[in-house]
Write a protein that holds these residues in place. Structure first.
Motif, PDB file in Angstrom:
ATOM      1  N   LEU A  85       0.821  -1.210   0.000  1.00 58.83           N
ATOM      2  CA  LEU A  85       0.000   0.000   0.000  1.00 58.83           C
ATOM      3  C   LEU A  85       0.855   1.259   0.000  1.00 58.83           C
ATOM      4  CD1 LEU A  85      -3.006  -0.834   2.343  1.00 58.83           C
ATOM      5  CD2 LEU A  85      -2.838  -1.037  -0.136  1.00 58.83           C
ATOM      6  N   TYR A  88       1.706   1.977  -3.552  1.00 57.10           N
ATOM      7  CA  TYR A  88       0.552   2.575  -4.221  1.00 57.10           C
ATOM      8  C   TYR A  88       0.431   4.055  -3.846  1.00 57.10           C
ATOM      9  CZ  TYR A  88      -1.646  -1.630  -6.192  1.00 57.10           C
ATOM     10  OH  TYR A  88      -1.930  -2.743  -6.949  1.00 57.10           O
ATOM     11  N   GLN A  89       0.652   4.346  -2.578  1.00 57.49           N
ATOM     12  CA  GLN A  89       0.505   5.716  -2.115  1.00 57.49           C
ATOM     13  C   GLN A  89       1.573   6.617  -2.731  1.00 57.49           C
ATOM     14  OE1 GLN A  89      -0.469   6.026   1.947  1.00 57.49           O
ATOM     15  NE2 GLN A  89      -0.658   8.243   1.905  1.00 57.49           N
ATOM     16  N   MET A  99      -7.015   6.975  -4.217  1.00 59.61           N
ATOM     17  CA  MET A  99      -6.665   5.578  -3.944  1.00 59.61           C
ATOM     18  C   MET A  99      -7.899   4.802  -3.502  1.00 59.61           C
ATOM     19  SD  MET A  99      -3.052   6.095  -1.906  1.00 59.61           S
ATOM     20  CE  MET A  99      -3.847   7.027  -0.580  1.00 59.61           C
ATOM     21  N   LEU A 101      -9.430   0.785  -2.514  1.00 54.73           N
ATOM     22  CA  LEU A 101      -9.331  -0.651  -2.253  1.00 54.73           C
ATOM     23  C   LEU A 101     -10.615  -1.302  -2.749  1.00 54.73           C
ATOM     24  CD1 LEU A 101      -7.907  -0.958   1.380  1.00 54.73           C
ATOM     25  CD2 LEU A 101      -6.838  -1.784  -0.714  1.00 54.73           C
ATOM     26  N   TRP A 115      -7.401   5.991   1.929  1.00 52.27           N
ATOM     27  CA  TRP A 115      -7.995   5.055   0.976  1.00 52.27           C
ATOM     28  C   TRP A 115      -9.516   5.053   1.112  1.00 52.27           C
ATOM     29  CZ3 TRP A 115      -5.337   1.733  -2.466  1.00 52.27           C
ATOM     30  CH2 TRP A 115      -3.937   1.791  -2.374  1.00 52.27           C
ATOM     31  N   ARG A 117     -12.746   2.392   0.339  1.00 54.31           N
ATOM     32  CA  ARG A 117     -13.017   0.975   0.053  1.00 54.31           C
ATOM     33  C   ARG A 117     -14.357   0.793  -0.626  1.00 54.31           C
ATOM     34  NH1 ARG A 117     -11.748  -2.546   4.717  1.00 54.31           N
ATOM     35  NH2 ARG A 117      -9.985  -3.307   3.461  1.00 54.31           N
TER      36      ARG A 117
END
Length: 373
Positions: A85, A88-89, A99, A101, A115, A117
């Motif tokens: 993660l 990704y960040q 971002m 999930l 993030w 979700r």
């Protein structure tokens, strides 16, 4: 076997799921743009985007100007590993991208800061009214599979697909953590789902814990019993031999309570539910001949081994000689994830009382645990 079963065998692979998500988004990008609330229309969706020397991002969404506007991490059964993660960040920070999930996690799961979700089902469902027939038909079938898996996640442990076992274990671990327990979802050396939960040992010895270790024996056989081990665990510290001797002493003190009858009686009193009936196992510990000689020999081996490997404990089931337990069996058709959370928490409470010399039903009626259903 149904078409959903065969589709599920494809969707369990995250790369395939990400590729299908990109496929329908390319056919009709507007629904994805709408559900993610992106600031500009989608121009392109790319899969397995290289970043850095060895990193690849599951999905990157590009806006009209050709720059990344969103990065999507797709997870089916696995959890994030290492600094995934964080990588990704870093990419998102470089490009000012949002971002997301996209996974199967059950309600109550934690979302990392920064993030957003979405469940896999709700993302694919966003094409339910798409004017593109291919996108609508593909995404509808995929969403039905993912929605079915998530519904399984709150039902009987025996009724869920292999993809949901790690998800359910993580959900139980999260729930136990909110109850003040240390709990970790993991996998056995054979790749089977597992979970271990700890509570401080009442002795106050540093690094000593009471523990419950749940292990699936074969995730391909949903009705096969799970291993349910209860006992003690001692952190290895700087002296593994000392940790093993401490674990042996604490397990020996707890041994009289490690039987099915007392455990079942206590569980039913603590929870006011028949959770004890989900367990079986008439011989939870090994019963060697020449028991005392075997125990002395094992302790001699512990001293000789130091921080090295040691043979199996002659009485208790063991992991590295520092986790010594009695082994019972759990009927997966009899419990849900919520039941397991309550069963594990109540077992730890029983073990703590046993260490303090309480009888199975002592004070239990004053300490009924709330249900998590």
């Amino acid at each position: 076997m149904t078409a959903h079963h065969f589709l599920g065998r494809v969707l369990i692979h995250e790369v395939d799921t990400a590729s299908l998500l990109a496929f329908v988004a390319r056919r009709d990008p507007e629904p994805l743009c709408r559900i993610l609330r992106l600031r500009e229309p989608i121009r392109e969706v790319r899969v397995e985007v290289p970043f850095g020397k060895r990193n690849r991002l599951d999905l990157v969404v590009y806006g009209e100007g050709g720059h990344p506007t969103a990065v999507l991490e797709v997870k089916v059964a696995a959890t994030e590993h290492g600094d995934q993660l964080t990588r990704y960040q870093e990419f998102a920070d470089q490009h000012g991208a949002a971002m997301f999930l996209i996974d199967l996690e059950l309600p109550g799961s934690k979302v990392p800061p920064g993030w957003t979700r979405f469940s896999l089902a709700e993302v694919f469902e966003c094409w339910a009214d798409s004017l593109d027939d291919t996108a609508r038909v593909f995404s509808t079938a995929i969403a039905e599979v993912f929605r079915g898996w998530q519904e399984q996640g709150v039902g009987s442990l025996a009724g869920i697909s292999a993809a949901m076992y790690p998800v359910v274990m993580r959900s139980i671990a999260t729930g136990l953590a909110s109850d003040g327990r240390r709990a970790f979802a993991s996998a056995t050396s054979a790749g089977q789902p597992a979970l271990v939960a700890y509570a401080p040992h009442p002795s106050g010895i540093e690094g000593a814990h009471l523990c419950v270790n749940l292990r699936c024996q074969d995730k391909s056989q949903s009705d096969k019993s799970w291993v349910y081990r209860i006992g003690v665990h001692v952190d290895k510290g700087h002296d593994r031999a000392d940790a093993r001797r401490t674990a042996h002493r604490l397990a020996a003190e707890l041994e009289p309570a490690l039987n099915l009858a007392d455990l079942t009686t206590a569980l039913e009193a603590i929870t006011n539910k028949p959770l004890g009936s989900t367990l079986s196992g008439a011989n939870p510990m090994k019963q060697p001949r020449n028991r005392e000689d075997r125990l002395r020999n094992w302790l001699t081996e512990v001293d000789a081994a130091g921080n090295g490997r040691v043979g199996r404990h002659p009485v208790f089931h063991h992991d590295d000689g520092r986790r010594l337990t009695a082994q019972f069996y759990l009927g997966p058709e009899l419990v849900t994830g919520a039941d397991l959370r309550e069963l594990i928490d109540s077992t730890l409470r029983y073990l703590a009382r046993a260490c303090q010399g309480e009888q199975p039903d002592a004070g239990a009626t004053q300490d009924v645990r709330p249900s998590h259903n």
